[in-house]
Design an enzyme around this catalytic site. Structure first.
Site, mmCIF file in Angstrom:
data_model
loop_
_atom_site.group_PDB
_atom_site.id
_atom_site.type_symbol
_atom_site.label_atom_id
_atom_site.label_comp_id
_atom_site.label_asym_id
_atom_site.label_seq_id
_atom_site.Cartn_x
_atom_site.Cartn_y
_atom_site.Cartn_z
ATOM 1 N N CYS A 135 0.806 -1.225 0.000
ATOM 2 C CA CYS A 135 0.000 0.000 0.000
ATOM 3 C C CYS A 135 0.837 1.273 0.000
ATOM 4 O O CYS A 135 0.347 2.332 -0.367
ATOM 5 C CB CYS A 135 -0.924 0.012 1.221
ATOM 6 S SG CYS A 135 -2.145 -1.310 1.239
ATOM 7 N N HIS A 150 -9.157 3.570 -1.514
ATOM 8 C CA HIS A 150 -7.708 3.380 -1.421
ATOM 9 C C HIS A 150 -7.216 2.620 -2.657
ATOM 10 O O HIS A 150 -7.149 1.399 -2.649
ATOM 11 C CB HIS A 150 -7.414 2.606 -0.134
ATOM 12 C CG HIS A 150 -6.007 2.169 0.064
ATOM 13 N ND1 HIS A 150 -4.919 2.802 -0.486
ATOM 14 C CD2 HIS A 150 -5.502 1.124 0.795
ATOM 15 C CE1 HIS A 150 -3.808 2.181 -0.109
ATOM 16 N NE2 HIS A 150 -4.143 1.155 0.657
ATOM 17 N N CYS A 170 0.423 2.396 6.446
ATOM 18 C CA CYS A 170 0.791 1.015 6.748
ATOM 19 C C CYS A 170 0.874 0.257 5.435
ATOM 20 O O CYS A 170 0.272 0.649 4.437
ATOM 21 C CB CYS A 170 -0.229 0.362 7.679
ATOM 22 S SG CYS A 170 -1.912 0.250 7.003
#
Length: 409
Positions: free
Chosen positions: A92, A365, A395
């Site tokens: 991510c 996201h 994260c």
């Protein structure tokens, strides 16, 4: 060592990441990224022949995202063939890492003009043919039995004592802040509309937010990862919940509190930020908006996986010679509500300083594209509030975190 200046940035709208439903799902991700790159050039007016690299984060790397999507998007955009591109993967945090590498190239004196960005069309998922985060490696699984991120988020909530009401309340706040930001036009200057091949508009606004979300509507959503947590994993003798309790013996039972409403949305999108050396910017009349003060990465225990934004931020602050009190605004990716709540708890950040424009729970996201989007959002908010410094942290899979401190110029 020279400074790395942020000249400007743009992003696509975030479309719902479901094939046949999301407005960007019929647009190839190379085309989405290409239109963002051209939108950046049109906004700033730089010479694309001077770009020394386009660095793009991407969390997939297969199917429509394969074969170095950064370079292919540069070619699709019609930029000079001399403009190279490279794609990287830090789960991510890939897009944020792309901006970091762009800054490092400039700060080292090796480069003068670099684009850092990212892209992900989650509606175009392509199987990776792996058994999860350990990628078919039983030896690694024996050492670190990595589990799905949703269960990791539930494990964080269990250990930290975050209740279902806590994570739902945070999610409602994210929706409310996002709705206010959209109503006030806070994202307008960074948005690049995306078009179909026939020239018709595909999307010019974020389509994932649900502005009418209430705590009552959240209460009707069932936990997304409870059944998964209690299911045997591909022939193993333990469930994911068993693994959590084995790695964390003090946990008697995993409390599954996360669901679609308090987790980051699945969306399509792309983003790009133009980075420059001061010498190049001055010579070519480019006006900077901010500088990179410091960047950092951190690793933490990989089964719980999502706890590294705090450590990454602390490393970043220490290396910059700063404390949290020197930061005006914090932008922490809302992968899951518990991730932000833990960061806020660990660093003691006030609620009115963190994710003040909403976040990925409401907006979505798009894995590789999110980092540069977060940087653009908080930079615009610094300007709106006439404040100076911001810290962005995310994260990532595998138990890592990324962090960046920016300062307005």
């Amino acid at each position: 060592m020279t400074e790395a200046w942020i000249i400007d940035g743009v992003r696509s709208p975030r479309g719902r990441g479901k094939a046949g439903v999301g407005s960007l799902s019929e647009v190839h991700p190379q085309r989405v990224m290409a239109q963002v790159l051209n939108g950046l050039q049109e906004k700033v007016g730089f010479d694309t022949a001077d770009v020394e690299d386009v660095i793009a984060g991407c969390g997939s790397g297969s199917g429509d995202h394969a074969h170095d999507i950064a370079r292919l998007s540069v070619l699709d955009a019609g930029w000079p063939i001399t403009a190279p591109g490279v794609t990287l993967h830090r789960f991510c945090g890939s897009g944020q890492q792309a901006v970091t590498f762009a800054a490092m190239g400039i700060m080292s004196g090796q480069q003068d003009l670099v684009v850092g960005g990212g892209v992900e069309s989650m509606s175009r998922y392509s199987p990776t043919h792996t058994d999860g985060f350990t990628a078919n490696n039983p030896h690694l699984f024996e050492q670190y039995p990595l589990i799905p991120q949703g269960i990791s988020a539930d494990l964080i909530a269990t250990i930290e004592g975050f209740s279902r009401d806590d994570v739902d309340s945070y999610a409602v706040r994210s929706q409310q802040r996002t709705a206010r930001s959209i109503e006030e036009g806070r994202f307008k200057d960074s948005l690049v509309p995306i078009y179909h091949e026939d020239g018709t508009l595909a999307l010019d606004r974020d389509e994932h937010p649900r502005p009418g979300t209430t705590l009552e509507s959240m209460n009707g959503l069932n936990p997304s990862f409870e059944k998964m947590g209690k299911t045997l994993f591909d022939g193993h003798v333990k469930t994911f919940d068993d693994i959590c309790k084995e790695v964390y013996p003090d946990v008697k039972d995993v409390q599954h509190v996360h669901h679609a409403g308090n987790s980051s949305g699945v969306v399509d999108g792309a983003s790009a930020i133009l980075m420059s050396s001061p010498a190049y910017a001055k010579a070519h009349g480019l006006k900077p908006r901010a500088r990179i003060r410091m960047t950092a990465t951190a690793g933490t225990e990989p089964v719980i996986m999502l706890t590294a934004p705090g450590p990454a931020a602390e490393i970043c602050l220490r290396k910059a010679g700063m404390t949290k009190d020197d930061i005006d605004l914090f932008e922490i990716n809302e992968a899951f509500a518990a991730v932000v709540l833990k960061f806020q708890k660990d660093l003691g950040v006030n609620d009115d300083q963190i994710n003040v424009c909403g976040g990925s729970i409401a907006l979505g996201h798009p894995i590789g594209a999110t980092g540069p989007m977060l940087i653009q959002t908080v930079l615009a908010e610094l300007e709106r509030q006439d404040k100076n410094t911001a810290l962005i942290a995310m994260c990532t899979g595998g138990g890592m975190g990324t962090a960046t401190i920016i300062e307005r110029i």
